[in-house]
Motif scaffolding. Structure first.
Motif, PDB file in Angstrom:
ATOM      1  N   GLU A 280       0.830  -1.215   0.000  1.00  0.00           N
ATOM      2  CA  GLU A 280       0.000   0.000   0.000  1.00  0.00           C
ATOM      3  C   GLU A 280       0.856   1.253   0.000  1.00  0.00           C
ATOM      4  O   GLU A 280       0.556   2.217  -0.700  1.00  0.00           O
ATOM      5  CB  GLU A 280      -0.950   0.000   1.192  1.00  0.00           C
ATOM      6  N   ARG A 281       1.923   1.248   0.784  1.00  0.00           N
ATOM      7  CA  ARG A 281       2.826   2.409   0.769  1.00  0.00           C
ATOM      8  C   ARG A 281       3.459   2.575  -0.604  1.00  0.00           C
ATOM      9  O   ARG A 281       3.582   3.683  -1.113  1.00  0.00           O
ATOM     10  CB  ARG A 281       3.895   2.269   1.856  1.00  0.00           C
TER      11      ARG A 281
ATOM     12  N   GLY B  50       0.633   5.264  -0.813  1.00  0.00           N
ATOM     13  CA  GLY B  50       0.900   5.974   0.433  1.00  0.00           C
ATOM     14  C   GLY B  50       2.133   6.855   0.408  1.00  0.00           C
ATOM     15  O   GLY B  50       2.102   8.007   0.851  1.00  0.00           O
TER      16      GLY B  50
ATOM     17  N   ARG C 134       2.433  11.043   0.617  1.00  0.00           N
ATOM     18  CA  ARG C 134       3.270  11.699   1.622  1.00  0.00           C
ATOM     19  C   ARG C 134       4.356  12.553   0.954  1.00  0.00           C
ATOM     20  O   ARG C 134       4.664  13.651   1.403  1.00  0.00           O
ATOM     21  CB  ARG C 134       3.911  10.644   2.533  1.00  0.00           C
TER      22      ARG C 134
END
Length: 177
Positions: A162-163, A167, A171
């Protein structure tokens, strides 16, 4: 940033004919810091005529990244073929990111498997880099769906995936921790 709504700055020093730490670029980095905007540097292999590979080595960006700790920088293409140099930059500088828009020579699946298990150790991404690597495709040359399909074959935890897929990019763009 205010008039056009730009989300950040993208530079290709090798093609544009300057070193990342040239004084001419300092006002740009200061502007990005003032407005909390990221900088994307083209790093690694470039097909562009006149863009010398030696000027795209990830280590060429170290001084700039080190002297601007409040600016988020991304070294595109995992700095390929200098993957381990890119990894060193990620480990040393928390404001340094990279992406998966890598030039694949064979197939996207083989290239992503190699990147995540040979060029890096098989657990490096999950254990040390999962907050600094973003999905990218460099479309139209390398199609997003092909790289996504290839990355789906790489073994990793769901939270790390997911990052990777969204994600970290969010960020990076917004600057939120």
């Amino acid at each position: 940033f205010t008039e056009l709504g730009a989300k950040g700055l993208c530079l290709h020093p090798a093609k544009q004919g300057f070193a990342p730490d040239d004084a001419v670029a300092e006002p740009l980095y200061e502007l990005c810091e003032r407005y909390n905007k990221p900088v994307v540097f083209h790093a690694g292999m470039s097909w562009e005529p006149g863009a010398e590979l030696s000027r795209s080595n990830p280590l060429a960006f170290e001084h700039t990244i080190a002297t601007h700790p409040n600016v988020r920088f991304s070294l595109t293409h995992f700095g390929w073929p200098w993957v381990r140099e890119t990894v060193a930059m990620l480990l040393k500088y928390p404001n340094c990111y990279t992406d998966t828009s890598i030039t694949y020579i064979d197939s996207p699946e083989e290239m992503m498997q190699r990147l995540f298990t040979v060029d890096m150790g098989p657990l490096w991404y999950e254990r040390a880099l999962s907050h600094q690597v973003m999905f990218a495709s460099n479309t139209p040359r390398f199609r997003a769906f092909k790289l996504k399909r290839a990355l789906d074959t790489v073994s990793m935890r769901d939270d790390a995936r997911e990052r990777l897929y969204w994600g970290n990019a969010l960020r990076f763009l917004e600057g939120d921790e």
